[in-house]
Design a protein around this motif. Structure first.
Motif, PDB file in Angstrom:
ATOM      1  N   PRO A  36      35.080  -0.153 -59.597  1.00 44.86           N
ATOM      2  CA  PRO A  36      34.614  -1.531 -59.816  1.00 44.86           C
ATOM      3  C   PRO A  36      33.437  -1.578 -60.795  1.00 44.86           C
ATOM      4  O   PRO A  36      32.779  -0.564 -61.033  1.00 44.86           O
ATOM      5  CB  PRO A  36      34.177  -1.979 -58.414  1.00 44.86           C
ATOM      6  N   PHE A  37      33.211  -2.770 -61.347  1.00 43.78           N
ATOM      7  CA  PHE A  37      32.070  -2.999 -62.235  1.00 43.78           C
ATOM      8  C   PHE A  37      30.966  -3.683 -61.427  1.00 43.78           C
ATOM      9  O   PHE A  37      31.221  -4.663 -60.731  1.00 43.78           O
ATOM     10  CB  PHE A  37      32.459  -3.931 -63.387  1.00 43.78           C
ATOM     11  N   ILE A  38      29.738  -3.152 -61.533  1.00 48.22           N
ATOM     12  CA  ILE A  38      28.567  -3.861 -61.010  1.00 48.22           C
ATOM     13  C   ILE A  38      27.718  -4.207 -62.233  1.00 48.22           C
ATOM     14  O   ILE A  38      27.270  -3.321 -62.962  1.00 48.22           O
ATOM     15  CB  ILE A  38      27.770  -3.005 -60.002  1.00 48.22           C
ATOM     16  N   THR A  60      22.707  -4.612 -67.528  1.00 55.09           N
ATOM     17  CA  THR A  60      23.179  -3.282 -67.143  1.00 55.09           C
ATOM     18  C   THR A  60      24.598  -3.377 -66.612  1.00 55.09           C
ATOM     19  O   THR A  60      24.900  -4.256 -65.794  1.00 55.09           O
ATOM     20  CB  THR A  60      22.257  -2.672 -66.072  1.00 55.09           C
ATOM     21  N   VAL A  61      25.480  -2.496 -67.109  1.00 53.15           N
ATOM     22  CA  VAL A  61      26.867  -2.433 -66.646  1.00 53.15           C
ATOM     23  C   VAL A  61      27.058  -1.079 -65.966  1.00 53.15           C
ATOM     24  O   VAL A  61      26.979  -0.035 -66.617  1.00 53.15           O
ATOM     25  CB  VAL A  61      27.863  -2.602 -67.820  1.00 53.15           C
ATOM     26  N   MET A  62      27.269  -1.097 -64.629  1.00 51.84           N
ATOM     27  CA  MET A  62      27.540   0.134 -63.877  1.00 51.84           C
ATOM     28  C   MET A  62      29.037   0.192 -63.612  1.00 51.84           C
ATOM     29  O   MET A  62      29.606  -0.715 -63.004  1.00 51.84           O
ATOM     30  CB  MET A  62      26.772   0.135 -62.545  1.00 51.84           C
ATOM     31  N   ILE A 122      26.296   4.348 -66.439  1.00 54.88           N
ATOM     32  CA  ILE A 122      25.417   3.172 -66.460  1.00 54.88           C
ATOM     33  C   ILE A 122      25.115   2.857 -67.927  1.00 54.88           C
ATOM     34  O   ILE A 122      24.543   3.687 -68.630  1.00 54.88           O
ATOM     35  CB  ILE A 122      24.094   3.428 -65.700  1.00 54.88           C
ATOM     36  N   ALA A 123      25.529   1.693 -68.387  1.00 57.93           N
ATOM     37  CA  ALA A 123      25.241   1.276 -69.768  1.00 57.93           C
ATOM     38  C   ALA A 123      24.172   0.200 -69.733  1.00 57.93           C
ATOM     39  O   ALA A 123      24.314  -0.802 -69.027  1.00 57.93           O
ATOM     40  CB  ALA A 123      26.502   0.739 -70.430  1.00 57.93           C
ATOM     41  N   VAL A 124      23.090   0.416 -70.471  1.00 58.29           N
ATOM     42  CA  VAL A 124      22.003  -0.564 -70.556  1.00 58.29           C
ATOM     43  C   VAL A 124      22.107  -1.231 -71.924  1.00 58.29           C
ATOM     44  O   VAL A 124      21.927  -0.577 -72.955  1.00 58.29           O
ATOM     45  CB  VAL A 124      20.625   0.114 -70.365  1.00 58.29           C
ATOM     46  N   LEU A 125      22.438  -2.512 -71.921  1.00 50.82           N
ATOM     47  CA  LEU A 125      22.660  -3.247 -73.176  1.00 50.82           C
ATOM     48  C   LEU A 125      21.431  -4.097 -73.470  1.00 50.82           C
ATOM     49  O   LEU A 125      21.145  -5.040 -72.726  1.00 50.82           O
ATOM     50  CB  LEU A 125      23.909  -4.113 -73.059  1.00 50.82           C
ATOM     51  N   TYR A 138      31.277  -0.886 -75.200  1.00 51.67           N
ATOM     52  CA  TYR A 138      31.049  -2.315 -74.973  1.00 51.67           C
ATOM     53  C   TYR A 138      30.606  -3.054 -76.242  1.00 51.67           C
ATOM     54  O   TYR A 138      29.492  -3.569 -76.315  1.00 51.67           O
ATOM     55  CB  TYR A 138      30.020  -2.530 -73.854  1.00 51.67           C
ATOM     56  N   PRO A 139      31.473  -3.129 -77.263  1.00 50.42           N
ATOM     57  CA  PRO A 139      31.090  -3.872 -78.481  1.00 50.42           C
ATOM     58  C   PRO A 139      31.032  -5.365 -78.181  1.00 50.42           C
ATOM     59  O   PRO A 139      31.618  -5.831 -77.191  1.00 50.42           O
ATOM     60  CB  PRO A 139      32.230  -3.562 -79.455  1.00 50.42           C
TER      61      PRO A 139
END
Length: 1145
Positions: free
Chosen positions: A308-310, A328-330, A335-338, A383-384
């Motif tokens: 799942p996405f948090i 933040t996309v977990m 963990i991606a910090v945009l 995540y463009p």
């Protein structure tokens, strides 16, 4: 919006005529001449209405998305509502109260939207019409609204309040239900403290009868709607900001003020099953991680395949000082910090299904920032972001000026698009823009429109504004011409414009020749040519000139010779007259701070891509330690090859073909001995009359040996300098000046056009000029400083009684004078490159009250005479001389000399000032019409515009009125009190253009377009896009056989039975007040879609729904029958096998 009755306007003017003779339009022509021009425009051709608003919603506060219709709604802090569909479909609405929109909820696929406002009102918007309207409103009196929730396919809206209570509203009737969830019933009886406001409400995806309620203090309650009691309570010692469900309804996640996320099982009461601090440092000794900034919102989205996405906003650790706001996309272990450019207001995850009890399959995240809208592609690695097709970058740098052109040449927009498409950024998502709802309007508008915006960072943007859409075409960076890294010594040489030294102040554009000229705040003018080819310019062509005109105390030498005098007073010393100097070189840096431009032009080669390319830079330099005055007016003529600009002291004419200054004169010198203002020097000890003899100036300016040939040389004024030196006070207000006066009081005392009767100019009260000025400027200075406020090029009769047409430059000043300069241009071809342009002032044409805003010329039939222009040609091709000349032939002028001799009155000049308008017959120079437009206010913008039926004068007044007058008769045709209060931004950016179009910046980020044409108002409904389109709602997720057989799956709830009046009773009348909206039956009768159509659609939808319910009933009955038969068969089998032994099978 109040429309004035023309008869009343005229009656009012007649009444006022006793106090002011200039109030009524006075006609001073014979009947024969009066009938020469038949005016076709009548008041019924005019109607004022807003058409469309473009740009980023100013100060956004909330957002919602309809996943079936694919429409995005954004609410703002001033009660505005902006709706976005596919590119080109956007809509603007406004709540009457102007209160901030705190939450938005779509009735998914129903064509309706609920908005909750900070003034504790809830509104239902009908989106099934092109201009959405409010159907119902509900105003809470005793409680403050904090959160709203509308379950999918439900008509019952839950409203949480600051007191911790939850009220339920029927969205169809907008009546309150008697069912209320009180805070003291929700929390434990043993709890003594109030749980705080409701921050979250949502129903369990698998059981509509269970509602989760989040209180700010950290308490979460699972409420059973049927039994009216709390099933479970979950307590955490940190404040809650948001809650999100797992789609199976067994778990939920909370975000907290200390940067933690807690995951809870609905049956596990004591502790969360997991506590995460995503951005907190984990101590090695197993202690609690350090606290972080609050996580303001969290979303929990599941996928059929994979983790799942948090997704959450905020939660960064406190030691990340200066770090930009992040989303933040977990996803699983990654963990991606945009990082975002601006603070995050809200975000939404876009999912494949509208059903909360199905796998969500998220594909994008819409992030609403304070000044931008970003959509992130979740399906691609890294995540463009999607390329945003909406015109939301108007405010990328603050807008400082605008120009608007309707009915442009047909090839202009394609040319700009082709060069602009090469400027596109790379690295965007390859997918289609996900907000794709609605349909374009069926507009029949055929002409093309362009809006040009000038910005504080020196950029100029060209926008395609055709057919009520807006799309960026091309972006020009004018700052590239200058050196950005100024040395420390140079830093002192900018006049208070250190913050934005490259800001654009005025723009002049010729759509036919594609010549562009921009004037910046640092007293620089840049001339651009359009080319489709890339070129590298080795040396940027530069002209520097001194535009400081002074009155000397000593008696001047006789004006007869070609002598030049230039005053160079050293600081602290009295001004002295120096002898005739040679042209000072630009490199000489005088000790008194002279000859330094505000900006340094780059000395390295400049690579210029296709588009607008620098042809020439003109800079005003510092003189005697004083910075150059800002440029107040600018005009360009591609046929004559001239650019003219003026400031508060005088004007300069530049020949951009020969790269020379043709004329550099103080305003006073344009009058010669006929100066009506009898200006006197500042020192009372000696008086000196302005020297006569404009012919001396003319002769001198015509001599070729003293003309400056080098593009880097400086041209001094060509005669005795006769204007006061001013100590840095700002000039008078101009129509498009950056530093307009700070007060726009309607009771400003403005300058009369009458010359002073007495020797002391202050004897005459009307001559006081009360504008925002430097306090050091004396009253005599005010009288003497005459700024150049407008220009107009035309082929007309230069002198009284002329019978031949001459190219002329008309100059309007801040004291209401219109001065004429006749131009003698060399023949086209080689002569134009070598022979000088000769300019001879021919005196004053007319004087009006207030600063001159606009001038235009009509032929003998009343048609507008356009300025001559040269058609566009590619400047970078090396063609033969003859071929080039064929391309560059000047456009012939439409008036033939024979007709002018027959009629004797061949042209009419229309002149509009801040106060009044006059029409002058040429060449007799008699005033045939005049009209006082405003007495107590002043005009901010005036344009003579071409309508479908004829020509009119359109004016925008500082008191908010928009007016149109017939031309040439100056009859009032329309007067609408449009804006009750005008701010400086509107004053600076308001533009009229042809065919009844106008625009202005209504906020720092938005352009508002309006029309004053009756025809456009009538066709507007067709041109607007449709927001709502009939779309089938996706099928509900399949429950599966075993879930249906053994229970499980989503539990439905008959909310009508629970919340209806029979079961729940009536709500307290004092709690909230129901207000029927203007979008009800009465308000919607005029809407194109019509309430009948809406009802018909609603009936069809109900039929469809009934049909579906019928099908569902049949399906359920079939399933029950099959289950019955299955159980019967099973029973028979059991009986059959009951008595058999194992070996008999």
């Amino acid at each position: 919006m109040k429309k004035f009755n023309i008869r009343k306007v005229l009656d009012g003017l007649k009444e006022a005529s006793s106090s002011s003779s200039s109030s009524t339009p006075s006609v001073q022509v014979g009947p024969q001449e009066n009938n020469l021009i038949q005016e076709t425009l009548q008041s019924e051709h005019f109607q004022l209405c807003k058409t469309v608003r473009h740009g980023f919603p100013y100060q956004p506060s909330s957002m919602a998305f309809d996943p079936v219709q694919k429409i995005l709604a954004i609410g703002t802090q001033n009660g505005a509502l902006r709706l976005f569909g596919c590119p080109g479909v956007e809509c603007y609405c406004q709540h009457e109260s102007g209160a901030a929109v705190i939450q938005l909820q779509f009735l998914i696929n129903e064509g309706a939207l609920v908005s909750a406002l900070a003034d504790d009102s809830v509104h239902l918007w009908n989106l099934r019409q092109k201009r959405p309207a409010v159907l119902h409103s509900l105003k809470f009196n005793k409680e403050r609204i904090t959160f709203c929730h509308l379950p999918f396919q439900s008509k019952w809206l839950y409203i949480g309040t600051e007191r911790g209570n939850i009220h339920i509203v029927n969205v169809e009737s907008f009546m309150l239900s008697g069912y209320v969830i009180m805070w003291n019933k929700a929390i434990e009886l043993s709890s003594k403290a109030h749980p705080g406001p409701v921050v979250h409400i949502s129903d369990n995806p698998m059981d509509e009868g269970k509602l989760i309620i989040g209180f700010e203090s950290g308490i979460v309650v699972l409420w059973d709607l049927k039994s009216k009691k709390a099933d479970y309570r979950y307590t955490y010692d940190e404040a809650i900001h948001s809650v999100a469900w797992h789609h199976e309804g067994k778990q939920f996640i909370c975000s907290h003020s200390d940067g933690t996320l807690t995951i809870w099982n609905i049956r596990g009461q004591g502790k969360p099953i997991q506590t995460i601090t995503p951005h907190g440092k984990q101590p090695k000794d197993g202690k609690k991680p350090e606290s972080c900034k609050p996580i303001l919102k969290v979303e929990y989205k599941t996928t059929r395949i994979g983790d799942p996405f948090i997704i959450f906003s905020g939660g960064l650790s406190y030691d990340t000082v200066g770090r930009r706001p992040c989303l933040t996309v977990m996803h699983g272990k990654s963990i991606a910090v945009l990082e975002m450019d601006y603070p995050i207001v809200d975000f939404l995850t876009l999912c494949e299904t509208p059903y909360p009890n199905d796998f969500q399959e998220p594909y994008a995240v819409v992030v609403l920032l304070e000044k931008d809208l970003v959509v992130i592609d979740l399906a691609q690695n890294g995540y463009p972001i999607f390329e945003n097709p909406y015109p939301l970058t108007i405010h990328e740098s603050p807008v400082t000026c605008c120009e608007y052109f309707a009915d442009c040449p047909v090839d202009l927009i394609p040319a700009l698009y082709s060069v602009g498409s090469r400027q596109k950024r790379q690295g965007y998502s390859k997918k289609e823009w996900p907000i794709s709802g609605g349909n374009w309007g069926q507009g029949t508008q055929s002409y093309s429109e362009i809006i040009i915006t000038g910005h504080a960072d020196g950029t100029v943007k060209f926008w395609d504004a055709s057919a009520i859409m807006l799309q960026v075409l091309y972006k020009l960076k004018t700052a590239k011409v200058f050196d950005r890294n100024r040395s420390k010594e140079d830093k002192g040489s900018t006049e208070g414009s250190d913050e934005d030294p490259f800001a654009i102040q005025i723009m002049a554009f010729c759509p036919e020749s594609r010549m562009l000229c921009v004037a910046g705040v640092s007293a620089n003018v840049i001339i651009y040519r359009f080319s489709k080819l890339e070129v590298t310019t080795e040396v940027v062509q530069l002209l520097e000139l001194r535009m400081q005109y002074e009155l000397n105390e000593m008696e001047s030498p006789d004006g007869g010779g070609g002598e030049q005098t230039s005053a160079h007073p050293t600081p602290g010393a009295s001004p002295q007259t120096s002898g005739p100097p040679s042209h000072p070189s630009t490199s000489s840096n005088n000790s008194d701070g002279g000859n330094i431009p505000c900006l340094k032009v780059r000395s390295t080669p400049l690579k210029q891509s296709a588009g607008f390319q620098v042809d020439l830079v003109v800079q005003s330099v510092w003189v005697s330690g004083e910075p150059p005055q800002q440029i107040t007016s600018l005009v360009l003529n591609s046929s004559y090859g001239l650019v003219v600009f003026g400031n508060s002291n005088g004007l300069a004419v530049v020949d951009y073909i020969q790269k020379t200054v043709v004329l550099n004169l103080g305003t006073v010198e344009l009058y010669g001995s006929n100066d009506p203002y009898q200006r006197q020097p500042r020192s009372p000890r000696k008086t000196r009359q302005p020297s006569g003899g404009l012919c001396d100036i003319n002769e001198y300016s015509a001599t070729s040996e003293d003309r400056c040939k080098s593009p880097t040389s400086v041209l001094m004024s060509h005669s005795n300098l006769q204007q006061f030196y001013n100590g840095g006070g700002r000039g008078a207000k101009m129509s498009r000046k950056l530093s307009l006066p700070t007060e726009l009081k309607p009771d400003l005392v403005l300058l009369s056009v009458c010359p002073p009767r007495g020797s002391n100019p202050l004897d005459h009260r009307d001559n006081s000029f009360s504008r925002s000025r430097s306090s050091s400027v004396t009253s005599i200075d005010k009288e003497a400083r005459e700024a150049i406020s407008s220009f107009h090029f035309c082929e007309t009769f230069a002198r009284k009684g002329d019978c031949t047409l001459t190219p002329c430059l008309y100059v309007g000043t801040s004291l209401g004078s219109v001065l004429v300069l006749a131009l003698t241009l060399p023949a086209a071809g080689e002569q134009r490159q070598l022979q000088p342009v000769i300019i001879s002032p021919t005196g004053m044409l007319v004087r009006l009250k207030g600063s001159i805003m606009r001038m235009a010329f009509l032929d003998s039939t009343g048609s507008l005479l356009p300025s001559a222009f040269e058609p566009w040609y590619e400047p970078n091709i090396t063609a033969d001389g003859e071929e080039r000349e064929k391309i560059r032939k000047r456009r012939p002028v439409s008036v033939s000399p024979s007709s002018s001799q027959e009629l004797n009155e061949s042209q009419l000049a229309v002149v509009c000032s801040e106060k009044q308008a006059k029409v002058i017959s040429l060449p007799s120079q008699t005033c045939i019409y005049k009209h006082s437009i405003t007495e107590n206010s002043f005009i901010l913008r005036a344009d003579v515009v071409q309508m479908n039926q004829g020509v009119c004068l359109a004016c925008f007044c500082a008191n908010g009125h928009i007016m149109t007058l017939s031309v040439p008769g100056l009859r009032p045709l329309m007067d609408v009190n449009y804006l009750p209060l005008t701010d400086m931004r509107i004053a600076r950016t308001f533009c009229f253009t042809n065919l009844g179009q106008a625009m202005y910046l209504c906020s720092p980020t938005e352009i508002q377009r309006i029309t004053y044409s009756q025809e456009t108002c009538e066709n507007l409904q067709e041109m607007l896009g449709e927001l709502f389109t009939p779309v089938e709602t996706p099928e509900a997720p399949n429950r599966g056989f075993f879930k249906g057989l053994f229970g499980g799956g989503a539990q439905s709830l008959d909310r009508e039975e629970l919340f209806g009046e029979i079961a729940a009773g009536k709500a307290s009348r004092s709690l909230a007040q129901h207000i029927p909206g203007p979008g009800g039956l009465e308000g919607m009768k005029g809407a194109a879609s019509g309430i009948v159509g809406d009802l018909a659609r609603a009936r069809i939808a109900l039929d469809e729904r009934g049909q579906k319910l019928g099908e569902l009933d049949e399906r359920t009955a079939a399933m029950m029958a099959s289950a019955d038969s299955f159980s019967k068969h099973a029973h028979d089998m059991m009986l059959k096998c009951k008595d058999k032994k194992w070996y008999q099978f």
